[in-house]
Design a protein around this motif. Sequence first.
Motif, PDB file in Angstrom:
ATOM      1  N   LEU A  81       0.822  -1.214   0.000  1.00 22.31           N
ATOM      2  CA  LEU A  81       0.000   0.000   0.000  1.00 22.31           C
ATOM      3  C   LEU A  81       0.853   1.260   0.000  1.00 22.31           C
ATOM      4  CD1 LEU A  81      -2.796  -1.070   2.524  1.00 22.31           C
ATOM      5  CD2 LEU A  81      -3.008  -0.783   0.051  1.00 22.31           C
ATOM      6  N   ARG A  82       1.916   1.249   0.783  1.00 21.03           N
ATOM      7  CA  ARG A  82       2.773   2.443   0.836  1.00 21.03           C
ATOM      8  C   ARG A  82       3.493   2.667  -0.485  1.00 21.03           C
ATOM      9  NH1 ARG A  82       1.534   5.960   4.502  1.00 21.03           N
ATOM     10  NH2 ARG A  82       3.655   6.733   4.603  1.00 21.03           N
ATOM     11  N   ALA A  83       3.948   1.603  -1.134  1.00 18.06           N
ATOM     12  CA  ALA A  83       4.633   1.761  -2.423  1.00 18.06           C
ATOM     13  C   ALA A  83       3.663   2.230  -3.503  1.00 18.06           C
ATOM     14  CB  ALA A  83       5.280   0.447  -2.833  1.00 18.06           C
ATOM     15  N   ALA A  84       2.448   1.692  -3.514  1.00 24.55           N
ATOM     16  CA  ALA A  84       1.467   2.087  -4.533  1.00 24.55           C
ATOM     17  C   ALA A  84       1.058   3.542  -4.386  1.00 24.55           C
ATOM     18  CB  ALA A  84       0.237   1.186  -4.426  1.00 24.55           C
ATOM     19  N   ARG A  85       1.163   4.081  -3.200  1.00 18.55           N
ATOM     20  CA  ARG A  85       0.744   5.467  -2.965  1.00 18.55           C
ATOM     21  C   ARG A  85       1.636   6.473  -3.670  1.00 18.55           C
ATOM     22  NH1 ARG A  85       2.291   8.877   1.486  1.00 18.55           N
ATOM     23  NH2 ARG A  85       0.865  10.633   1.667  1.00 18.55           N
ATOM     24  N   PHE A  86       2.908   6.138  -3.852  1.00 20.68           N
ATOM     25  CA  PHE A  86       3.862   7.107  -4.392  1.00 20.68           C
ATOM     26  C   PHE A  86       4.069   6.958  -5.892  1.00 20.68           C
ATOM     27  CE2 PHE A  86       5.127   6.711   0.097  1.00 20.68           C
ATOM     28  CZ  PHE A  86       5.004   8.040   0.468  1.00 20.68           C
ATOM     29  N   VAL A  87       3.341   6.049  -6.537  1.00 21.45           N
ATOM     30  CA  VAL A  87       3.533   5.832  -7.974  1.00 21.45           C
ATOM     31  C   VAL A  87       2.302   6.352  -8.715  1.00 21.45           C
ATOM     32  CG1 VAL A  87       3.925   4.114  -9.769  1.00 21.45           C
ATOM     33  CG2 VAL A  87       4.974   3.824  -7.521  1.00 21.45           C
ATOM     34  N   PRO A  88       2.472   7.241  -9.713  1.00 22.97           N
ATOM     35  CA  PRO A  88       1.318   7.755 -10.455  1.00 22.97           C
ATOM     36  C   PRO A  88       0.898   6.796 -11.573  1.00 22.97           C
ATOM     37  CG  PRO A  88       3.313   8.816 -11.225  1.00 22.97           C
ATOM     38  CD  PRO A  88       3.733   7.901 -10.105  1.00 22.97           C
ATOM     39  N   GLY A  89      -0.269   7.062 -12.138  1.00 14.11           N
ATOM     40  CA  GLY A  89      -0.746   6.269 -13.256  1.00 14.11           C
ATOM     41  C   GLY A  89      -1.818   5.289 -12.865  1.00 14.11           C
ATOM     42  N   PRO A  90      -2.523   4.727 -13.857  1.00 10.38           N
ATOM     43  CA  PRO A  90      -3.620   3.785 -13.546  1.00 10.38           C
ATOM     44  C   PRO A  90      -3.138   2.385 -13.182  1.00 10.38           C
ATOM     45  CG  PRO A  90      -3.470   4.140 -15.911  1.00 10.38           C
ATOM     46  CD  PRO A  90      -2.460   5.044 -15.283  1.00 10.38           C
ATOM     47  N   TRP A  91      -2.033   1.903 -13.821  1.00 15.11           N
ATOM     48  CA  TRP A  91      -1.577   0.530 -13.610  1.00 15.11           C
ATOM     49  C   TRP A  91      -0.277   0.443 -12.832  1.00 15.11           C
ATOM     50  CZ3 TRP A  91      -5.091  -2.929 -14.286  1.00 15.11           C
ATOM     51  CH2 TRP A  91      -6.112  -2.713 -15.229  1.00 15.11           C
ATOM     52  N   TRP A  92       0.560   1.472 -12.901  1.00 16.31           N
ATOM     53  CA  TRP A  92       1.856   1.405 -12.212  1.00 16.31           C
ATOM     54  C   TRP A  92       1.717   1.247 -10.699  1.00 16.31           C
ATOM     55  CZ3 TRP A  92       5.847  -0.008 -14.735  1.00 16.31           C
ATOM     56  CH2 TRP A  92       5.980   0.320 -16.085  1.00 16.31           C
ATOM     57  N   PRO A  93       0.761   1.863 -10.042  1.00 15.15           N
ATOM     58  CA  PRO A  93       0.632   1.618  -8.592  1.00 15.15           C
ATOM     59  C   PRO A  93       0.376   0.155  -8.252  1.00 15.15           C
ATOM     60  CG  PRO A  93      -0.586   3.578  -9.216  1.00 15.15           C
ATOM     61  CD  PRO A  93      -0.135   2.941 -10.489  1.00 15.15           C
ATOM     62  N   TRP A  94      -0.441  -0.529  -9.075  1.00 17.90           N
ATOM     63  CA  TRP A  94      -0.687  -1.951  -8.831  1.00 17.90           C
ATOM     64  C   TRP A  94       0.599  -2.760  -8.965  1.00 17.90           C
ATOM     65  CZ3 TRP A  94      -5.288  -3.844  -7.154  1.00 17.90           C
ATOM     66  CH2 TRP A  94      -6.400  -2.996  -7.255  1.00 17.90           C
ATOM     67  N   LEU A  95       1.362  -2.469  -9.998  1.00 18.91           N
ATOM     68  CA  LEU A  95       2.619  -3.198 -10.218  1.00 18.91           C
ATOM     69  C   LEU A  95       3.619  -2.913  -9.104  1.00 18.91           C
ATOM     70  CD1 LEU A  95       4.272  -5.037 -12.048  1.00 18.91           C
ATOM     71  CD2 LEU A  95       5.002  -2.991 -13.321  1.00 18.91           C
ATOM     72  N   ALA A  96       3.755  -1.626  -8.743  1.00 17.48           N
ATOM     73  CA  ALA A  96       4.684  -1.269  -7.666  1.00 17.48           C
ATOM     74  C   ALA A  96       4.269  -1.906  -6.348  1.00 17.48           C
ATOM     75  CB  ALA A  96       4.748   0.251  -7.524  1.00 17.48           C
ATOM     76  N   GLY A  97       2.960  -1.908  -6.057  1.00 20.78           N
ATOM     77  CA  GLY A  97       2.482  -2.525  -4.827  1.00 20.78           C
ATOM     78  C   GLY A  97       2.732  -4.017  -4.808  1.00 20.78           C
ATOM     79  N   PHE A  98       2.501  -4.684  -5.945  1.00 22.57           N
ATOM     80  CA  PHE A  98       2.734  -6.125  -6.011  1.00 22.57           C
ATOM     81  C   PHE A  98       4.211  -6.450  -5.797  1.00 22.57           C
ATOM     82  CE2 PHE A  98       3.893  -9.891  -8.500  1.00 22.57           C
ATOM     83  CZ  PHE A  98       3.081 -10.842  -7.898  1.00 22.57           C
ATOM     84  N   VAL A  99       5.112  -5.693  -6.452  1.00 21.83           N
ATOM     85  CA  VAL A  99       6.551  -5.945  -6.315  1.00 21.83           C
ATOM     86  C   VAL A  99       6.990  -5.710  -4.874  1.00 21.83           C
ATOM     87  CG1 VAL A  99       8.838  -5.161  -7.027  1.00 21.83           C
ATOM     88  CG2 VAL A  99       7.039  -5.481  -8.738  1.00 21.83           C
ATOM     89  N   ALA A 100       6.548  -4.590  -4.281  1.00 20.59           N
ATOM     90  CA  ALA A 100       6.949  -4.290  -2.902  1.00 20.59           C
ATOM     91  C   ALA A 100       6.417  -5.352  -1.939  1.00 20.59           C
ATOM     92  CB  ALA A 100       6.429  -2.913  -2.505  1.00 20.59           C
ATOM     93  N   GLY A 101       5.166  -5.771  -2.134  1.00 16.59           N
ATOM     94  CA  GLY A 101       4.610  -6.800  -1.262  1.00 16.59           C
ATOM     95  C   GLY A 101       5.314  -8.133  -1.416  1.00 16.59           C
ATOM     96  N   ALA A 102       5.653  -8.515  -2.670  1.00 16.99           N
ATOM     97  CA  ALA A 102       6.340  -9.787  -2.902  1.00 16.99           C
ATOM     98  C   ALA A 102       7.741  -9.770  -2.294  1.00 16.99           C
ATOM     99  CB  ALA A 102       6.415 -10.071  -4.399  1.00 16.99           C
TER     100      ALA A 102
END
Length: 196
Positions: free
Chosen positions: A82-103
């Motif tokens: 959640l914290r990583a997705a908050r700092f990434v703009p765009g419609p899909w990049w927050p999902w990708l950033a959140g998934f990578v950070a969580g993994a």
Amino acid sequence: MGKRKAPYGGLPNAKAGQRLPRLQTVIATSPENPAGDPNVRPHEAGQAAGKVIGGGLGVLLGAVLVILMLGPVLWAPLWAALRAARFVPGPWWPWLAGFVAGALTAFVQMVLLVQRSPILRYPIVTLFALAWVGGLWLEFTSEGHDWITTAPTLHMPGPWSWALIGIGTVLYAGIYLLALNPVVKARWARRWQLIK
């Protein structure tokens, strides 16, 4: 002499040698109702309602227990995602950033939790249990906040709160040490153990 009134049941008084009519409260027996119970349908409805209510409460209680048991394992990856997705703009990049950070967080957490050596294992499990119990206490005692944008306000617990946090930490650490016993002995876990 006047006429005697009927008794409370509403039936007239019996004459000498006469029986009062009896109420037919027993019905014929059947395979569905072997006892001849006239209230068999209400009983069946009550049993069905009890099963539905009991099943619903069982599912709810099971879900709460699963969340409480998996909480110390899930909180760090979810928070990082959640914290990583908050700092990434765009419609899909927050999902990708959140998934990578969580993994990545889940992987690091897994490596820490599968350690077999008591020097590493006990402090790590205790730290995870303390963070989870302390986080729950902080969540319930803080003012309204949003974990995605703002964390709860840090404040020191009182003596009774420290006692509850300590008891909860000991209980959670003990449960997780017992649950991790078969995991740390698995063949796949040995390759991630730092001290052989």
